[in-house]
Design an enzyme around this catalytic site. Structure first.
Site, PDB file in Angstrom:
ATOM      1  N   SER A   1      32.104  62.409  64.505  1.00 26.15           N
ATOM      2  CA  SER A   1      33.133  63.288  63.971  1.00 26.15           C
ATOM      3  C   SER A   1      32.641  64.742  63.846  1.00 26.15           C
ATOM      4  O   SER A   1      32.415  65.402  64.856  1.00 26.15           O
ATOM      5  CB  SER A   1      33.615  62.734  62.619  1.00 26.15           C
ATOM      6  OG  SER A   1      34.753  63.409  62.163  1.00 26.15           O
TER       7      SER A   1
ATOM      8  N   LYS B   1      33.750  59.595  67.771  1.00 24.93           N
ATOM      9  CA  LYS B   1      34.948  59.643  66.921  1.00 24.93           C
ATOM     10  C   LYS B   1      35.559  61.032  67.058  1.00 24.93           C
ATOM     11  O   LYS B   1      35.162  61.972  66.381  1.00 24.93           O
ATOM     12  CB  LYS B   1      34.630  59.351  65.454  1.00 24.93           C
ATOM     13  CG  LYS B   1      35.886  59.332  64.585  1.00 24.93           C
ATOM     14  CD  LYS B   1      35.560  59.208  63.111  1.00 24.93           C
ATOM     15  CE  LYS B   1      36.849  59.247  62.281  1.00 24.93           C
ATOM     16  NZ  LYS B   1      37.596  60.511  62.435  1.00 24.93           N
TER      17      LYS B   1
ATOM     18  N   ASP C   1      28.399  73.524  74.507  1.00 23.51           N
ATOM     19  CA  ASP C   1      29.299  74.194  75.447  1.00 23.51           C
ATOM     20  C   ASP C   1      29.011  75.687  75.551  1.00 23.51           C
ATOM     21  O   ASP C   1      29.183  76.286  76.616  1.00 23.51           O
ATOM     22  CB  ASP C   1      30.753  73.988  75.011  1.00 23.51           C
ATOM     23  CG  ASP C   1      31.302  72.637  75.450  1.00 23.51           C
ATOM     24  OD1 ASP C   1      30.529  71.833  76.027  1.00 23.51           O
ATOM     25  OD2 ASP C   1      32.505  72.373  75.214  1.00 23.51           O
TER      26      ASP C   1
END
Length: 437
Positions: free
Chosen positions: A301, A326, A312
């Site tokens: 999460s 998740k 990224d």
């Protein structure tokens, strides 16, 4: 054939024990206000008839509240593992849990194939101290099978008064037989952020859970580490292993601490209000010093939001094993003052558009959580060196003595091999940056 909510409400008043359905419809009407969707009359009539048969013929009396709450729980349990009805106790514990103090064992769990899967044990809790690990499958609670229990029911069985004992039977990958753990329940007080200096210039920050104050705590710990290193922090290890997640805003704040600009995370769902995006603001608390983020299968999460954003943006190297996956958003919808609906309403996406759900974050450098041990006699290197040869020339310079071997590094490799490798990687990145200058 379809009917409006008003038609259904009028029709069901004439059905046996229609009051149960009217209660449910009133809740739905409150939640679905201004929605054009019709409600299926035939299915709702079947529900009301079954409700009546249970009331009349079940072997023991059952009150309306028990039947209605059971229906709600069953409806939500068929959606996904994270949607749930929060009764007064569950709702209260949810609100307390985000502040870092709650009762129980100290594990984040989910449902899988009718059993309870451990997402992650929380640091310094009874479960973690007893040896419960991420990925463990709980099959019995106090010798009672958990098969076909709802997640809420299983969690309720694991709750109890602090100081009382519970026995968990688990299946662990690689173990031929089920394992039993006797655990004493306690009040869980989670310290969200911890830090230490690995060696001068290199810091370590551990986030065990994302709470409301986690973002501010991380920045304070990094300032402390920078001061301990004489004002120059050459690199940082951010440890998110076995971190089950927590508050979304905290994940955004932590990511923002290390990013100067750009998207951090965005969410998409059916409701326009579920579509949100979060962007970084100027200012990097590390001043672009290299970072390594440690993750594993217990990182879920909010942990995946942070590691995905830093990965990224090429701000950090992610090291470890694939994360839990998740990537769904749960919205808390209050029903009354002390009850609520926890409903999955959207999915998380990383800045590059990757969905975290059921995929997780794949590390840049895969590193299994292996253990190493010292070889007998390793501290007494028996290899022959120049200094061992007869009549060797002495070193005439005392100014350029080679640094002594760091025994603390050897101990770190034994105690926490992934952290040892992360520190080595940081040193390599720092050395490359120095060469580039």
């Amino acid at each position: 054939m379809s009917f409006s909510k008003r038609d259904v409400l009028i029709a069901t008043t004439s059905l046996t024990l229609g009051i149960g359905f009217i209660f449910g419809s009133m809740v739905l009407a409150g939640r679905l206000e201004n929605k054009p969707d019709s409600l299926p009359l035939d299915e709702l009539r079947a529900f009301s008839e079954i409700f009546g048969e249970i009331k009349r013929n079940y072997v023991e009396p059952v009150d309306d509240k028990t039947l209605i709450e059971g229906s709600i729980r069953g409806m939500l349990s068929n959606l996904d593992p994270h949607s749930a009805y929060l009764d007064p106790q569950s709702y209260s514990e949810l609100k307390i849990g985000t502040s870092g103090k709650f009762g129980g064992l100290g594990i984040e769990v989910g449902m899988e194939d009718g059993f309870i899967r451990v997402v992650s044990p929380i640091d310094d809790t009874p479960a973690q101290k007893a040896g419960i690990q991420a990925g463990d499958l709980i099959i019995r609670i106090d010798n009672e099978p958990v098969k076909d229990l709802s997640l809420g029911e299983a969690v309720d069985k694991m709750r109890g008064k602090p100081g009382t004992q519970i026995t968990l039977t688990i299946i662990r990958q690689g173990e031929p037989q089920p394992l039993k753990f006797n655990i004493i329940r306690a009040i869980i007080k989670v310290q969200s952020v911890k830090s230490k200096t690995l060696e001068k210039g290199y810091g370590y920050v551990r986030i065990s859970q994302f709470q409301v104050e986690t973002g501010a705590n991380v920045e304070n710990e990094i300032k402390k580490l920078t001061k301990e290193s004489g004002g120059n922090l050459k690199g940082l290890v951010l440890d998110l292993r076995n971190n089950p997640g927590g508050v979304l805003s905290a994940a955004v704040e932590v990511s923002d601490s290390f990013l100067e600009k750009g998207l951090i995370v965005y969410t998409e769902g059916r409701d326009p209000q579920s579509k949100q995006s979060f962007r970084a603001t100027p200012g990097d608390v590390l001043k672009n010093a290299p970072m390594v983020v440690l993750v594993n299968g217990g990182s879920a999460s909010a942990s995946e939001i942070v590691s995905g954003a830093l990965q990224d943006h090429h701000r950090a190297i992610v090291m470890g094993t694939k994360t839990f996956g998740k990537g769904s958003v749960q919205t808390i919808l209050p029903l009354t003052e002390d009850t609520a609906l926890k409903l999955t309403t959207a999915r998380y996406y990383t800045p590059s558009g990757r969905s975290i759900q059921a995929e997780g974050i794949v590390p840049d450098i895969k590193l299994d959580n292996i253990k190493v041990s010292a070889v007998d006699g390793a501290d007494n290197d028996s290899s022959v060196k120049e200094a061992n040869l007869s009549h060797h020339l002495s070193n005439d310079s005392k100014k350029n003595e080679a640094p002594k071997e760091n025994q603390e590094e050897a101990h770190l490799a034994i105690e926490d091999y992934p952290l040892y490798e992360a520190l080595n990687l940081l040193k390599g990145l720092s050395a490359l940056a120095a060469i580039g200058k």
